[in-house]
Design an enzyme around this catalytic site. Structure first.
Site, PDB file in Angstrom:
ATOM      1  N   ASP A  34       1.249  -0.949  -0.096  1.00  0.00           N
ATOM      2  CA  ASP A  34      -0.030   0.061   0.248  1.00  0.00           C
ATOM      3  C   ASP A  34       0.810   0.960  -0.200  1.00  0.00           C
ATOM      4  O   ASP A  34       1.835   0.989   0.463  1.00  0.00           O
ATOM      5  CB  ASP A  34      -1.069  -0.030   1.782  1.00  0.00           C
ATOM      6  CG  ASP A  34      -1.785   1.420   1.593  1.00  0.00           C
ATOM      7  OD1 ASP A  34      -2.244   1.668   0.514  1.00  0.00           O
ATOM      8  OD2 ASP A  34      -1.809   1.680   2.494  1.00  0.00           O
ATOM      9  N   ASP A  36      -0.020   4.812   1.127  1.00  0.00           N
ATOM     10  CA  ASP A  36      -0.269   5.885   1.834  1.00  0.00           C
ATOM     11  C   ASP A  36      -0.599   5.644   3.675  1.00  0.00           C
ATOM     12  O   ASP A  36      -1.258   4.167   3.386  1.00  0.00           O
ATOM     13  CB  ASP A  36      -1.675   6.753   1.644  1.00  0.00           C
ATOM     14  CG  ASP A  36      -2.353   7.369   0.754  1.00  0.00           C
ATOM     15  OD1 ASP A  36      -0.973   7.984   0.245  1.00  0.00           O
ATOM     16  OD2 ASP A  36      -2.513   8.147   0.852  1.00  0.00           O
ATOM     17  N   ASP A  45      -3.715  11.998  -0.220  1.00  0.00           N
ATOM     18  CA  ASP A  45      -4.870  12.806  -0.014  1.00  0.00           C
ATOM     19  C   ASP A  45      -4.761  14.306   1.047  1.00  0.00           C
ATOM     20  O   ASP A  45      -5.408  14.811   0.354  1.00  0.00           O
ATOM     21  CB  ASP A  45      -5.736  12.054  -0.169  1.00  0.00           C
ATOM     22  CG  ASP A  45      -5.828  11.002  -1.697  1.00  0.00           C
ATOM     23  OD1 ASP A  45      -5.201  11.253  -2.857  1.00  0.00           O
ATOM     24  OD2 ASP A  45      -6.838  10.362  -1.789  1.00  0.00           O
ATOM     25  N   ASP A 121      -5.351   3.465  -3.252  1.00  0.00           N
ATOM     26  CA  ASP A 121      -6.209   4.442  -3.347  1.00  0.00           C
ATOM     27  C   ASP A 121      -5.972   5.803  -3.797  1.00  0.00           C
ATOM     28  O   ASP A 121      -6.516   6.673  -3.588  1.00  0.00           O
ATOM     29  CB  ASP A 121      -7.740   3.992  -2.683  1.00  0.00           C
ATOM     30  CG  ASP A 121      -8.994   4.011  -2.954  1.00  0.00           C
ATOM     31  OD1 ASP A 121      -8.615   4.751  -4.345  1.00  0.00           O
ATOM     32  OD2 ASP A 121      -9.866   4.403  -2.198  1.00  0.00           O
ATOM     33  N   ASP A 198      -2.093  -0.674   5.645  1.00  0.00           N
ATOM     34  CA  ASP A 198      -2.324  -0.284   7.198  1.00  0.00           C
ATOM     35  C   ASP A 198      -4.112  -0.433   7.115  1.00  0.00           C
ATOM     36  O   ASP A 198      -4.826   0.146   7.760  1.00  0.00           O
ATOM     37  CB  ASP A 198      -2.103   0.955   7.126  1.00  0.00           C
ATOM     38  CG  ASP A 198      -2.835   1.753   6.613  1.00  0.00           C
ATOM     39  OD1 ASP A 198      -3.022   2.968   6.361  1.00  0.00           O
ATOM     40  OD2 ASP A 198      -2.019   2.037   4.785  1.00  0.00           O
TER      41      ASP A 198
END
Length: 257
Positions: A34, A36, A45, A121, A198
């Protein structure tokens, strides 16, 4: 620092990087990261949202239920109206600090015959430029994320996909499906998969792992808590820093010093 050029736009969903062919046949392994709160110590973001001033201009998340990309597009539109150029947003994200030891870990995995992919994402502009600025672009073979471009000095983001089958993941992205599709498209049998994450949308791919694989949920975050009540065949190793993971993998002889 610079954003994606026109020639880079083909890298919207996947970024392929050539790798050395091993002299002898070795076990092939996959590391899935992942972005972030995993590779970087923060949320890219949120870094963009924090540029909005006055704060009363920040859009209400409740107006965009289950559609994060639409919400972020509204954020980027507002940022443009307050005269902050897209390049500045990208530069601020590129300066986000990595989690301690993550660059060292990613390079070690690459040097030890792991394919490394990012499933996030966030968006392609943020991830590509962060990896480039932090000199990690060469260790990552594929990036799976929401495609983003700069149009008229504003960031335009699109959903990676549209999916309704997985309740654990967002409507724009199922990370479990991404890992499965990556393996299918590469026509590669991986002897072991390591998954680092996470959040809520990292549970789906972890539940699909096998007993040969290892899940690495970040200690104190949503994913670690979810794995207390959801069973996966994989070994589960919570982590605080990339250095912790590096030492574990070295002691397990999955990487060499």
């Amino acid at each position: 620092m610079s954003s994606l050029s026109a020639s880079d736009s083909v890298l919207v969903k996947e970024l392929f990087v050539s790798s050395k062919t091993p002299v002898q046949e070795l076990e092939k392994m996959l590391a899935v990261f992942d972005f972030d709160q995993t590779i970087v110590d923060g949320n890219s973001d949120v870094v963009a949202i924090d540029l909005i001033n006055p704060t009363n201009l920040i859009p209400d998340r409740k107006d965009f239920p289950k559609n994060w990309t639409q919400y972020m597009q509204r954020v980027f539109d507002i940022i443009k109206t307050i005269k902050i150029p897209a390049e500045q947003i990208i530069d601020v994200v590129s300066l986000m600090r990595p989690n301690d030891g993550m660059p060292k870990l990613m390079r070690a995995l690459h040097e030890n015959n792991f394919d490394i992919i990012v499933a996030s994402d966030s968006n392609s502009l943020f991830i590509y430029n962060w990896l480039k600025y932090n000199e990690l672009l060469d260790v990552v073979s594929c990036i799976y994320t929401n495609p983003a471009t700069v149009v008229d000095n504003a960031i335009k983001i699109e959903p990676y996909s549209v999916q309704t089958k997985c309740d654990w993941c967002t409507t724009n992205m199922c990370k479990g499906a991404i890992v499965e599709e990556h393996i299918l498209n590469k026509n590669q049998k991986y002897d072991k998969i390591l998954y680092f994450g996470d959040g809520h949308n990292d549970l789906c791919p972890i539940l699909k792992l096998t007993k040969n694989d290892i899940a690495f949920p970040r200690l104190g975050y949503i994913l670690e808590n979810l794995l207390k009540s959801h069973s996966t065949p994989a070994e589960v190793m919570p982590w605080c820093t990339g250095e912790n993971i590096y030492e574990f993998l070295k002691s397990s002889k999955l990487i060499s010093a």
